[in-house]
Structure formats: C-alpha cells, structure tokens
Design a protein around this motif. Sequence first.
Motif, PDB file in Angstrom:
ATOM      1  N   ASP A   3      -0.397   3.763   5.520  1.00  0.00           N
ATOM      2  CA  ASP A   3      -0.115   4.665   4.399  1.00  0.00           C
ATOM      3  C   ASP A   3       1.092   4.186   3.605  1.00  0.00           C
ATOM      4  OD1 ASP A   3       0.065   6.810   2.679  1.00  0.00           O
ATOM      5  OD2 ASP A   3       0.761   8.240   4.194  1.00  0.00           O
ATOM      6  N   ALA A   4       0.898   4.014   2.300  1.00  0.00           N
ATOM      7  CA  ALA A   4       1.999   3.591   1.438  1.00  0.00           C
ATOM      8  C   ALA A   4       2.919   4.748   1.053  1.00  0.00           C
ATOM      9  CB  ALA A   4       1.444   2.931   0.173  1.00  0.00           C
ATOM     10  N   SER A   5       2.459   5.987   1.235  1.00  0.00           N
ATOM     11  CA  SER A   5       3.214   7.150   0.733  1.00  0.00           C
ATOM     12  C   SER A   5       4.716   7.138   1.044  1.00  0.00           C
ATOM     13  CB  SER A   5       2.642   8.465   1.273  1.00  0.00           C
ATOM     14  OG  SER A   5       1.315   8.589   0.931  1.00  0.00           O
ATOM     15  N   GLY A  23       8.740  -3.646  -1.714  1.00  0.00           N
ATOM     16  CA  GLY A  23       9.114  -3.517  -0.301  1.00  0.00           C
ATOM     17  C   GLY A  23       8.121  -2.735   0.533  1.00  0.00           C
ATOM     18  N   CYS A  24       6.922  -2.508   0.009  1.00  0.00           N
ATOM     19  CA  CYS A  24       5.955  -1.689   0.735  1.00  0.00           C
ATOM     20  C   CYS A  24       5.476  -2.383   2.022  1.00  0.00           C
ATOM     21  CB  CYS A  24       4.750  -1.347  -0.142  1.00  0.00           C
ATOM     22  SG  CYS A  24       3.567  -0.230   0.675  1.00  0.00           S
ATOM     23  N   GLU A  25       5.478  -1.613   3.096  1.00  0.00           N
ATOM     24  CA  GLU A  25       4.913  -2.073   4.370  1.00  0.00           C
ATOM     25  C   GLU A  25       3.926  -1.035   4.894  1.00  0.00           C
ATOM     26  OE1 GLU A  25       8.153  -3.076   6.993  1.00  0.00           O
ATOM     27  OE2 GLU A  25       8.860  -4.678   5.671  1.00  0.00           O
ATOM     28  N   GLY A  26       3.203  -0.441   3.947  1.00  0.00           N
ATOM     29  CA  GLY A  26       2.293   0.653   4.292  1.00  0.00           C
ATOM     30  C   GLY A  26       1.051   0.223   5.055  1.00  0.00           C
ATOM     31  N   CYS A  27       0.737  -1.056   5.003  1.00  0.00           N
ATOM     32  CA  CYS A  27      -0.377  -1.592   5.806  1.00  0.00           C
ATOM     33  C   CYS A  27      -0.032  -3.039   6.134  1.00  0.00           C
ATOM     34  CB  CYS A  27      -1.712  -1.471   5.049  1.00  0.00           C
ATOM     35  SG  CYS A  27      -2.012  -2.790   3.858  1.00  0.00           S
ATOM     36  N   PRO A  28      -0.783  -3.692   7.014  1.00  0.00           N
ATOM     37  CA  PRO A  28      -0.390  -5.043   7.452  1.00  0.00           C
ATOM     38  C   PRO A  28      -0.526  -6.139   6.392  1.00  0.00           C
ATOM     39  CG  PRO A  28      -1.937  -4.018   8.996  1.00  0.00           C
ATOM     40  CD  PRO A  28      -1.929  -3.174   7.777  1.00  0.00           C
ATOM     41  N   LEU A  29      -1.122  -5.836   5.233  1.00  0.00           N
ATOM     42  CA  LEU A  29      -1.387  -6.919   4.274  1.00  0.00           C
ATOM     43  C   LEU A  29      -0.125  -7.551   3.694  1.00  0.00           C
ATOM     44  CD1 LEU A  29      -4.569  -5.682   2.361  1.00  0.00           C
ATOM     45  CD2 LEU A  29      -4.390  -7.180   4.346  1.00  0.00           C
ATOM     46  N   HIS A  30       0.991  -6.848   3.736  1.00  0.00           N
ATOM     47  CA  HIS A  30       2.226  -7.421   3.190  1.00  0.00           C
ATOM     48  C   HIS A  30       2.704  -8.617   4.021  1.00  0.00           C
ATOM     49  CE1 HIS A  30       5.069  -5.993   6.281  1.00  0.00           C
ATOM     50  NE2 HIS A  30       4.142  -5.063   6.464  1.00  0.00           N
ATOM     51  N   ARG A  31       2.254  -8.708   5.275  1.00  0.00           N
ATOM     52  CA  ARG A  31       2.790  -9.734   6.186  1.00  0.00           C
ATOM     53  C   ARG A  31       2.414 -11.156   5.781  1.00  0.00           C
ATOM     54  NH1 ARG A  31       0.769  -6.983  11.494  1.00  0.00           N
ATOM     55  NH2 ARG A  31       1.903  -5.017  11.376  1.00  0.00           N
ATOM     56  N   ALA A  92      -6.642  -2.033  -6.836  1.00  0.00           N
ATOM     57  CA  ALA A  92      -6.738  -1.001  -5.804  1.00  0.00           C
ATOM     58  C   ALA A  92      -5.756  -1.296  -4.673  1.00  0.00           C
ATOM     59  CB  ALA A  92      -8.172  -0.932  -5.265  1.00  0.00           C
ATOM     60  N   VAL A  93      -5.587  -2.576  -4.358  1.00  0.00           N
ATOM     61  CA  VAL A  93      -4.717  -3.031  -3.278  1.00  0.00           C
ATOM     62  C   VAL A  93      -3.715  -4.020  -3.872  1.00  0.00           C
ATOM     63  CG1 VAL A  93      -4.713  -4.466  -1.175  1.00  0.00           C
ATOM     64  CG2 VAL A  93      -6.378  -2.617  -1.417  1.00  0.00           C
ATOM     65  N   LYS A  94      -2.458  -3.889  -3.497  1.00  0.00           N
ATOM     66  CA  LYS A  94      -1.390  -4.656  -4.160  1.00  0.00           C
ATOM     67  C   LYS A  94      -1.013  -5.951  -3.457  1.00  0.00           C
ATOM     68  CE  LYS A  94      -0.832  -1.196  -7.137  1.00  0.00           C
ATOM     69  NZ  LYS A  94      -2.059  -0.561  -7.662  1.00  0.00           N
ATOM     70  N   HIS A  95      -1.579  -6.220  -2.285  1.00  0.00           N
ATOM     71  CA  HIS A  95      -1.311  -7.495  -1.607  1.00  0.00           C
ATOM     72  C   HIS A  95      -2.609  -8.291  -1.404  1.00  0.00           C
ATOM     73  CE1 HIS A  95       2.776  -5.976  -0.241  1.00  0.00           C
ATOM     74  NE2 HIS A  95       3.050  -7.255  -0.487  1.00  0.00           N
ATOM     75  N   PHE A  96      -2.487  -9.586  -1.459  1.00  0.00           N
ATOM     76  CA  PHE A  96      -3.610 -10.519  -1.308  1.00  0.00           C
ATOM     77  C   PHE A  96      -4.045 -10.586   0.153  1.00  0.00           C
ATOM     78  CE2 PHE A  96      -4.659 -15.360  -1.333  1.00  0.00           C
ATOM     79  CZ  PHE A  96      -5.995 -15.132  -1.606  1.00  0.00           C
ATOM     80  N   THR A 118      -7.301   2.806   1.210  1.00  0.00           N
ATOM     81  CA  THR A 118      -6.802   4.182   1.330  1.00  0.00           C
ATOM     82  C   THR A 118      -5.280   4.180   1.469  1.00  0.00           C
ATOM     83  OG1 THR A 118      -8.878   4.824   2.366  1.00  0.00           O
ATOM     84  CG2 THR A 118      -7.028   6.339   2.632  1.00  0.00           C
ATOM     85  N   ALA A 119      -4.761   3.249   2.257  1.00  0.00           N
ATOM     86  CA  ALA A 119      -3.312   3.141   2.442  1.00  0.00           C
ATOM     87  C   ALA A 119      -2.612   2.870   1.121  1.00  0.00           C
ATOM     88  CB  ALA A 119      -2.997   2.027   3.433  1.00  0.00           C
ATOM     89  N   CYS A 120      -3.209   2.020   0.304  1.00  0.00           N
ATOM     90  CA  CYS A 120      -2.564   1.574  -0.937  1.00  0.00           C
ATOM     91  C   CYS A 120      -2.773   2.557  -2.099  1.00  0.00           C
ATOM     92  CB  CYS A 120      -3.091   0.187  -1.309  1.00  0.00           C
ATOM     93  SG  CYS A 120      -1.897  -0.806  -2.221  1.00  0.00           S
ATOM     94  N   ARG A 121      -3.672   3.513  -1.935  1.00  0.00           N
ATOM     95  CA  ARG A 121      -4.038   4.409  -3.039  1.00  0.00           C
ATOM     96  C   ARG A 121      -2.848   5.175  -3.647  1.00  0.00           C
ATOM     97  NH1 ARG A 121      -8.153   7.671  -0.966  1.00  0.00           N
ATOM     98  NH2 ARG A 121      -9.654   6.015  -1.330  1.00  0.00           N
ATOM     99  N   PRO A 122      -1.833   5.573  -2.878  1.00  0.00           N
ATOM    100  CA  PRO A 122      -0.708   6.286  -3.495  1.00  0.00           C
ATOM    101  C   PRO A 122      -0.043   5.507  -4.637  1.00  0.00           C
ATOM    102  CG  PRO A 122      -0.628   6.574  -1.127  1.00  0.00           C
ATOM    103  CD  PRO A 122      -1.727   5.572  -1.400  1.00  0.00           C
ATOM    104  N   TRP A 123      -0.033   4.184  -4.550  1.00  0.00           N
ATOM    105  CA  TRP A 123       0.528   3.390  -5.666  1.00  0.00           C
ATOM    106  C   TRP A 123      -0.337   3.527  -6.909  1.00  0.00           C
ATOM    107  CZ3 TRP A 123       5.284   2.381  -5.008  1.00  0.00           C
ATOM    108  CH2 TRP A 123       5.802   1.960  -3.792  1.00  0.00           C
ATOM    109  N   LEU A 124      -1.646   3.407  -6.725  1.00  0.00           N
ATOM    110  CA  LEU A 124      -2.565   3.536  -7.864  1.00  0.00           C
ATOM    111  C   LEU A 124      -2.505   4.946  -8.442  1.00  0.00           C
ATOM    112  CD1 LEU A 124      -4.779   2.271  -9.615  1.00  0.00           C
ATOM    113  CD2 LEU A 124      -6.455   2.980  -7.875  1.00  0.00           C
TER     114      LEU A 124
END
Length: 211
Positions: A3-5, A23-31, A92-96, A118-124
């Motif tokens: 969750d990015a919230s 700095g979002c770490e709301g899901c593992p994609l930022h890694r 929809a998702v901010k990380h590759f 779903t995790a990234c939706r708060p940004w959108l």
Amino acid sequence: RYDASPFVPSGAGLDELRRAAAGCEGCPLHRDATQTVFGEGDPAARVVLVGEQPGDQEDRRGHPFVGPAGKVLTRALDDAGIDPALAYVTNAVKHFKYTRAERGKRRIHKAPSLRETTACRPWLAAELRLVDPDVVVALGATAGKDLLGPSFRVTTQRGVLLPLPALDGGDPPGAEVLATIHPSAVLRATDRDEAYAGLVTDLRTAARALA
Ligand code: URA
Ligand code: SF4
C-alpha cells in the motif's frame, strides 16, 4: 498488504506528491527499479492519459512515455486533435517491473500484478483529484482494470466513454473514462497501421468529449 497510502502526503500539490513518490516503498517494485516515474504534464489538463508502468527508458530517464511507446502516443494524440502539451500523462504503477532473460542481459518488461496496481493506486487517485480532468484515457488492460475494475476487458470495451468511478472510495469524480489499446500494442501488432488507426479513432472519441 502492499500500500502506497502511508507515503502519500495529505493536502499536497502535484510537486509535493512527486517528491514524496520518489521515496515510496509501498510495494516491492521500488527495489529493482532505478527511480519512481511520476506523472507529468499540464497540471490543469482536461485529459489525463494513464499507461501501465514506466518502460526501460522511462526507468532510466525518470519521465513517463519518453521511449518508443511514447513516440506512438504523441503522434496518435496529435492525429486525434489532442495537443500533447495540454495533456497530463501518468501510469497505473510508478516503478518499472522487469525480468532478465539471463544475468546482465536486456531487461524485459513484466506486467504488474493486481496487488501492485492496487498498492500504487493512491498516487493515481491523488493525481486525478488534483488535475481534475474531464476525460481520463486508460491505455491498455492494466490501466483499464485499475480504473474500471478487474472484470474490464479492453478488447470488448474499448473506445466508449463511461463515467469514471471513484478510485479511493470517495465520491465519483464526475469525469469520463475511455479505454483503448496501449501504444506499445501498436508496436507489437502484426498490422501496425490498423492497430494505430484504432488507437487514433478511440482518442478522437475522447477528443470529442473535450470539445
Ligand atoms: N509504457 C507505459 O505504460 N508507460 C510509460 O510511461 C512508458 C511505456
Ligand atoms: Fe510505491 Fe507504486 Fe513504486 Fe510500488 S510501484 S513502490 S506502490 S510508487
């Protein structure tokens, strides 16, 4: 749960949101990605285009739709009578998300999961609340499902203006949403001209809602 919230500042403007999203770490994609690729464009745009996620070039450069799909999109917007400079583009998702065929080899795009979108939706949701467009264009199935629900099928439900549902449980935003194919699907199509023409036709429908 992803969750990015917790990373989304309340009451923030677009610039503050963009800084926070870095700095979002709301899901593992930022890694594994290089950086967050936030939306860009006219903050008062009447049309917002939502893609899936940054591609390889977007990930390296930090801007949405600057690679091959972006070229197709810019040309299609132009051909549909939508000034790309007056639009806002995001994903929809901010990380590759990617895999490698072999170690050290080319990065291959991987579709984000429902948990990740779903995790990234708060940004959108925050972007759409601030830009407050008249029309949102969902580019491809991932954006279509994110905006219209998991049963949405771009193949059968594209090209039609629908009421945009509330993204975060609030009131419906009063905008319309239209789904079409993703510009990278044009590049993969057997008949590129036909696929491109379909994209432009759908974008013209969106343009009519702006007139
Ligand atoms: N594809 C997308 O969905 N978004 C981008 O920003 C680039 C390619
Ligand atoms: Fe946060 Fe979205 Fe990146 Fe996941 S993909 S870390 S939710 S910005």
